[in-house]
Each structure stands twice: as C-alpha cells, then as structure tokens.
Design an enzyme around this catalytic site. Structure first.
Site, PDB file in Angstrom:
ATOM      1  N   ASN A 282       0.886  -1.149  -0.037  1.00 58.51           N
ATOM      2  CA  ASN A 282      -0.077  -0.150   0.029  1.00 58.51           C
ATOM      3  C   ASN A 282       0.822   1.029  -0.001  1.00 58.51           C
ATOM      4  O   ASN A 282       1.257   1.573   0.998  1.00 58.51           O
ATOM      5  CB  ASN A 282      -0.892   0.083   1.213  1.00 58.51           C
ATOM      6  CG  ASN A 282      -1.750   0.949   1.323  1.00 58.51           C
ATOM      7  OD1 ASN A 282      -1.750   2.158   0.335  1.00 58.51           O
ATOM      8  ND2 ASN A 282      -3.007   0.994   2.073  1.00 58.51           N
TER       9      ASN A 282
ATOM     10  N   LEU B 170     -13.401   8.693   6.634  1.00 58.60           N
ATOM     11  CA  LEU B 170     -12.865  10.007   7.245  1.00 58.60           C
ATOM     12  C   LEU B 170     -11.353  10.158   7.570  1.00 58.60           C
ATOM     13  O   LEU B 170     -11.076   9.462   8.686  1.00 58.60           O
ATOM     14  CB  LEU B 170     -13.962  10.586   8.282  1.00 58.60           C
ATOM     15  CG  LEU B 170     -15.537  10.605   7.950  1.00 58.60           C
ATOM     16  CD1 LEU B 170     -16.129  11.104   8.869  1.00 58.60           C
ATOM     17  CD2 LEU B 170     -15.772  11.539   6.722  1.00 58.60           C
ATOM     18  N   GLY B 171     -10.613  10.697   6.586  1.00 55.90           N
ATOM     19  CA  GLY B 171      -9.211  10.930   7.053  1.00 55.90           C
ATOM     20  C   GLY B 171      -8.712  11.908   6.312  1.00 55.90           C
ATOM     21  O   GLY B 171      -9.207  13.142   6.217  1.00 55.90           O
TER      22      GLY B 171
ATOM     23  N   GLY C 220      -7.853  12.424   3.465  1.00 58.06           N
ATOM     24  CA  GLY C 220      -8.811  12.525   2.292  1.00 58.06           C
ATOM     25  C   GLY C 220     -10.137  11.912   2.901  1.00 58.06           C
ATOM     26  O   GLY C 220      -9.942  10.883   3.611  1.00 58.06           O
TER      27      GLY C 220
ATOM     28  N   ARG D 171      -7.364  19.538   1.492  1.00 54.21           N
ATOM     29  CA  ARG D 171      -7.935  19.877   0.198  1.00 54.21           C
ATOM     30  C   ARG D 171      -9.065  20.448   0.485  1.00 54.21           C
ATOM     31  O   ARG D 171      -9.967  20.316   1.521  1.00 54.21           O
ATOM     32  CB  ARG D 171      -8.324  18.633  -0.353  1.00 54.21           C
ATOM     33  CG  ARG D 171      -7.090  17.675  -1.110  1.00 54.21           C
ATOM     34  CD  ARG D 171      -7.251  16.165  -1.344  1.00 54.21           C
ATOM     35  NE  ARG D 171      -6.786  15.266  -0.724  1.00 54.21           N
ATOM     36  CZ  ARG D 171      -6.902  13.950  -0.746  1.00 54.21           C
ATOM     37  NH1 ARG D 171      -7.563  13.499  -1.736  1.00 54.21           N
ATOM     38  NH2 ARG D 171      -6.238  13.476  -0.052  1.00 54.21           N
TER      39      ARG D 171
ATOM     40  N   ASP E 184      -4.422  19.013  10.635  1.00 57.19           N
ATOM     41  CA  ASP E 184      -4.682  17.571  11.167  1.00 57.19           C
ATOM     42  C   ASP E 184      -5.854  17.899  12.129  1.00 57.19           C
ATOM     43  O   ASP E 184      -5.715  19.007  13.364  1.00 57.19           O
ATOM     44  CB  ASP E 184      -3.436  17.275  12.072  1.00 57.19           C
ATOM     45  CG  ASP E 184      -3.650  15.886  12.788  1.00 57.19           C
ATOM     46  OD1 ASP E 184      -4.264  16.012  13.586  1.00 57.19           O
ATOM     47  OD2 ASP E 184      -2.898  15.130  12.311  1.00 57.19           O
TER      48      ASP E 184
ATOM     49  N   GLY F  59      -9.072   7.465   9.600  1.00 59.41           N
ATOM     50  CA  GLY F  59      -8.421   7.956  10.868  1.00 59.41           C
ATOM     51  C   GLY F  59      -9.220   8.947  11.295  1.00 59.41           C
ATOM     52  O   GLY F  59      -9.323   8.737  12.957  1.00 59.41           O
TER      53      GLY F  59
ATOM     54  N   GLY G  25     -12.602   9.137  11.452  1.00 55.72           N
ATOM     55  CA  GLY G  25     -13.778   8.398  11.623  1.00 55.72           C
ATOM     56  C   GLY G  25     -13.568   7.546  12.938  1.00 55.72           C
ATOM     57  O   GLY G  25     -14.481   7.511  13.699  1.00 55.72           O
TER      58      GLY G  25
ATOM     59  N   GLU H  83      -8.066  -1.704   4.295  1.00 62.57           N
ATOM     60  CA  GLU H  83      -7.688  -1.435   2.867  1.00 62.57           C
ATOM     61  C   GLU H  83      -7.183  -2.796   2.619  1.00 62.57           C
ATOM     62  O   GLU H  83      -7.348  -3.749   1.523  1.00 62.57           O
ATOM     63  CB  GLU H  83      -6.886  -0.421   2.329  1.00 62.57           C
ATOM     64  CG  GLU H  83      -7.771   0.892   2.338  1.00 62.57           C
ATOM     65  CD  GLU H  83      -7.062   2.078   1.991  1.00 62.57           C
ATOM     66  OE1 GLU H  83      -7.423   3.092   1.646  1.00 62.57           O
ATOM     67  OE2 GLU H  83      -5.770   1.945   2.590  1.00 62.57           O
TER      68      GLU H  83
END
Length: 368
Positions: A7, A179-180, A182, A211, A253, A301, A303, A354
């Site tokens: 990954n 929810l992280g 991204g 973002r 963060d 992360g 969430g 993942e």
C-alpha cells in the site's frame, strides 16, 4: 494463500502479509523514496518467505480498469499514461509494483484500484450519478466522468459493518463515510456503489485536511483570470493549502484544529464547523441517492479516532433516524455498534482495513 499487500501512500509505504483473514506480519516505512528504494521491501520479504501472490493498492484505474487486474508490462504502461489523474499516488504505486517485480519476478501481482468499487457492476456508477453536465464530445474525448475513490476502504467497511449488524449488505441502504486526511462518502444500494462525493479526481467532495473539496468552478476561473495565479499555483493551493489547514492556520490535522479551537482560536472553530457542516450535508445527499438509510458506517483515521466528529455528525442527522449512544461513542475502540436501542438506523464504526480488501481481491484473482 499468503498474500503480500503493498500500500503505497503519498509519502509512506505499508507492507503486510495476510493469510486468509489474519495479518501475520506488517511494517510501515514512513518516508519511502519510491522507485529505486528497494531495501526496505527486500528486508521485509526476506522475513516472510513463501508468498503466493502480491496485491497492490493503486488509487486510479482510469476508464480502462474497472476490476482488479493481473499486472504485466502493458498494465504498467497504461498506469504511466494516466499519472495525471492521481499525481500524488499513482506514480508511487507503480514504483512499488516495479520494485516488488524485481524481487519476486515469478509471483503473480494484482493491481487493486480505489476506483473499482464505484466501477464494478456494469462498469459504472449509474449514468445519472457519474455523468458531468459538459458537452458530450468532451466527456467522450477525455473520458470525463465521476470515478470516485477510497473504494477499497468503502468496500471493506460496508461488508464488515453489515456483518456486525447480522445483515447482508445487498439488503441494506448504506452510506459509507471514509474520514481521514482525504475523505469521501459512498451511497450503496444492493451491495453496489450508486453515488460518491469524490469525482474525476480526489479533490472533489467533502472538506478535507488540506484539500478544499468541491468549490465553485466559476470562482476557480475568476482566480485564474484575475488572481495573478498560474494553474500550478492554484492546484497546489487547492490540494495542499486549503481545507481545514487553510481555514484554521494550523497543520489541518484534526487534533491540531481541535486543540486550537479549545484555546479560543476562532479560525480553527470555523474550520471545524465548515468540515462538519459539509459532512452532514453530504450524508443527507448520499442517503437520498441510496433511497433511504438503514446503515451508516464510519471509518478512516478521523472516523475511527474522533468521538467529537462522530457526535457532532450524528447530532445533525436525527431526522434520518440516526441516534448514537454517547457513552459508547466516547469509549469506542475498534469495530463498534454506536447505535442506541431505539435508533432506526444502525450506526457502526469500523477500523479501516484496505489491506484486508486488497488481499481478498488478490486471492480471488490469483486463483481464478
């Protein structure tokens, strides 16, 4: 089957070995340099012999790859061609593929795409959800459509959350929240993605850590025409200097945003409010795409680790039948049913994996 899961993130590289549902070894290289940096991969492989297959996470499969695919030179050449669709992630994924092929040339390798979850079943989201209202010739010429991302995380979270509730995901109307740093949502009906918040690129949708999420395209054009900005500068700002970082003046963060808010920083307080407002709004929209809501699953992360976000998310969604137990929410660790006994919607927090989804897809394709 023992599967090496690779990954490659935008800066780190996660390696793990999975055998069935069990993770038997894992490591993370926090600052992986990409192509040519083979030593940490080699060291990990030497400690975990007898690998039957390799599964790679690739963010974007473009219009060609709508299912996991066995890697060969042709696949790599195509992934090089679509680098611009995910410039932060795809080049590092292909670098990881090339390095592992050098080390394990005879072991089958499978590319598993984040776009696949939104492309499986008839190769697309419903046309009404995937089509941009642009000239048809543009859409056809440049393959413009909503691709969606975080598919590996959504696929695992949906399956795991439904299992925790003792239900078949094919029977449920689901909104999955990744929810992280991204962040994206997916609306799921009959076990398939029918809508998602990200689009042609991972920049669209929710407000994220750095973002912007979706913004008015007219405003972007105005900035390009009148703001003394180059396209490259604007892209950097939208991807790396916006979101909660841009609004709060912190790193973006969530922990830093919440700490600044607690200290009385109004900009940080606004950043958090904008983030949660857009989250609640998009949950409402995706539940409409799912034609109702039976299951809300939260992962990633933020969430998994922010009881405050989960609380404030649920507090604005009571009209959908969402009601979470605050004591359970405050102490939740790992996979947890957060719902109250009277809630009409099952709300579940799932630890993101993942890697489990990559291993599952890899084993299925490598043995078929």
């Amino acid at each position: 089957m023992r599967v090496l899961v690779v990954n490659a993130g935008s800066s780190s590289l996660k390696l793990s070995v999975r055998e069935g549902d069990d993770e038997v070894a894992a490591t993370t290289i926090e600052r992986w340099e990409g192509e040519g940096h083979v030593a940490p991969i080699r060291d990990f492989i030497e400690q975990t012999p007898t690998l039957d297959a390799i599964g790679h996470r690739v963010v974007h499969g473009g219009p060609r790859f709508i299912e996991p695919v066995l890697v060969d030179d042709d696949v790599l050449d195509y992934l090089d061609l679509i680098t611009n669709l995910a410039p932060l992630h795809n080049p590092r994924a292909t670098a990881a593929i090339r390095e592992t092929r050098k080390l394990l040339p005879d072991t089958p390798a499978v590319a598993c795409f984040d776009t696949t979850f939104h492309g499986t079943f008839h190769a697309t989201l419903p046309a009404a959800a995937s089509t941009y209202a642009l000239p048809r010739q543009w859409n056809e010429r440049w393959q413009l459509r909503r691709y969606g991302f975080h598919g590996l995380s959504h696929a695992y979270a949906v399956r795991r959350a439904a299992a925790l509730g003792g239900r078949d995901p094919a029977e449920l109307r689901i909104v999955s929240c990744h929810l992280g740093a991204g962040a994206s949502l997916a609306a799921v009906r009959h076990g398939r993605s029918v809508d998602t918040t990200m689009g042609f690129t991972p920049l669209a949708g929710l407000v994220m850590v750095t973002r912007s999420g979706s913004v008015d395209p007219g405003m972007v054009l105005c900035l390009l025409q009148n703001g003394d900005l180059t396209p490259e500068q604007l892209r950097d700002v939208l991807e790396h200097q916006s979101g909660m970082k841009g609004l709060s003046g912190t790193s973006g963060d969530l922990r830093d945003v919440l700490a600044a808010r607690q200290a009385g920083n109004r900009d940080a307080a606004l950043a958090y409010d904008v983030f949660t407002h857009h989250l609640r709004r998009e949950i409402g929209a995706t539940s409409a795409s799912a034609q109702g809501l039976d299951l809300l699953v939260v992962t990633g992360g933020i969430g998994e680790h922010s009881a405050e976000v989960r609380r404030d998310m649920a507090a604005g969604l009571g009209y959908l039948g969402i009601d979470i137990d605050q004591a359970t929410n405050d102490s939740a660790q790992g996979d947890t049913d957060l719902s109250t006994p009277t809630s009409t919607v099952l709300t579940v927090m799932v630890k993101s994996s993942e890697e489990a989804e990559i291993a599952r897809q890899t084993a299925r394709l490598a043995t078929s």
